[in-house]
Design a protein around this motif. Structure first.
Motif: not given
Length: 324
Positions: A202-204, A223-228, A135-139
């Motif tokens: 901040r969330l990630s 995935r979290v690192k890529t998102l950040s 969901l965060l990736e879509a955002i």
């Protein structure tokens, strides 16, 4: 309103009744929840849901925290971002017992497109954590689209400023007024996106430092690192757009000053050019008895000639000096 989703063959499917499927539900989306709906969710997961006032608090301790084993994360997200006046409002993500609960009071585009995509394609949604990451990736993808559109429109504004069509002064003034409004709208849009990206950053970071280590999931950590990194790069791009908008604002104000200076220069030159003829006319308009030129046969043509010469000479001098 509560939208409940279950996982079936690694795809999300909406269910009508949360309580009838509470053992299978992995994501509950609360949209403008009532008191009764909040109580239903709180009884289901065993922790309290933040109120709308609590979600709007800006301090980190009120947006990112752990309570009774549940992780609470709040980010500011835009809705109706296709225009220049997006609706900015906080969205709270709660992770509890491998379930995701989202609480929101507006309609970001990702909450419409993500469930449909997760239902049609296998994007790795197996539990609350993976659903949150997807969901965060879509955002973030949606925010990237908004920034791309804003960047294209900033380029158009730059072209209108530095490559304008030839227009009369009055039309140019109206054009600059329109450009100033467009610049103001783009600055408002980009600053809102910057606020959203800051909250997501901040969330990630909180999610990666607090939640992921407990799961010890390498794929989730990657995935979290890529998102950040994606959020950080978008934040840098938004800062670049903000700087360019500031430059365009300064350039527009400079163009307006140039136009105003040109008008003032024309008025000043006209005043100087017509000042000597006015002086000559004033001299020969005096009512004195002894004025020899009044008796001349060519006195009137001589006065006209003198006024013309006194006007032409200053104009020729200004032209030669490059002041015109």
């Amino acid at each position: 309103m509560i939208k409940a989703f279950v996982v079936d063959n690694e795809r999300l499917h909406a269910v009508d009744d949360l309580l009838a499927n509470k053992e299978r539900v992995v994501w509950a989306d609360l949209f403008e929840p009532t008191k009764e709906e909040e109580a239903t969710i709180e009884n289901w997961i065993g922790v309290g849901i933040p109120t709308r006032e609590e979600m709007q608090e800006i301090e980190i301790s009120s947006r990112l925290y752990v309570e009774n084993g549940a992780f609470f994360m709040t980010a500011t997200l835009p809705a109706h971002a296709d225009g220049d006046r997006p609706v900015m409002s906080p969205v709270t993500f709660v992770l509890s017992q491998n379930r995701l609960i989202t609480v929101r009071y507006h309609e970001p585009r990702a909450f419409q497109t993500f469930p449909m995509r997760a239902e049609k394609a296998d994007i790795g949604c197996t539990n609350g954590e993976t659903i949150l990451i997807a969901l965060l990736e879509a955002i973030v993808d949606r925010l990237a689209d908004v920034l791309e559109r804003a960047g294209s429109e900033v380029i158009e504004i730059s072209h209108d400023i530095f490559h304008p069509a030839e227009k009369k002064a009055s039309k140019r003034d109206r054009g600059f007024q329109i450009i100033l409004r467009r610049i103001g709208r783009k600055e408002d849009l980009v600053s809102n996106i910057q606020d959203s990206l800051l909250s997501l950053q901040r969330l990630s970071g909180f999610f990666g430092q607090v939640m992921v280590p407990r799961k010890n999931d390498k794929d989730l950590r990657a995935r979290v690192k890529t998102l950040s990194r994606d959020v950080s790069s978008l934040s840098d791009h938004a800062s670049f757009l903000s700087q360019k908008i500031t430059f365009l604002l300064d350039a527009t104000l400079g163009m307006i000053n140039i136009e105003q200076n040109a008008i003032i220069k024309i008025v000043s030159v006209a005043a100087v050019v017509f000042l000597p003829p006015t002086l000559v006319a004033s001299v020969y308009g005096m009512n004195f008895d002894v004025m020899p030129e009044l008796k001349w046969l060519l006195g009137y043509p001589f006065a006209l000639f003198l006024m013309v010469i006194s006007a032409v000479l200053p104009f020729w001098y200004f032209k030669r000096r490059g002041w015109l």
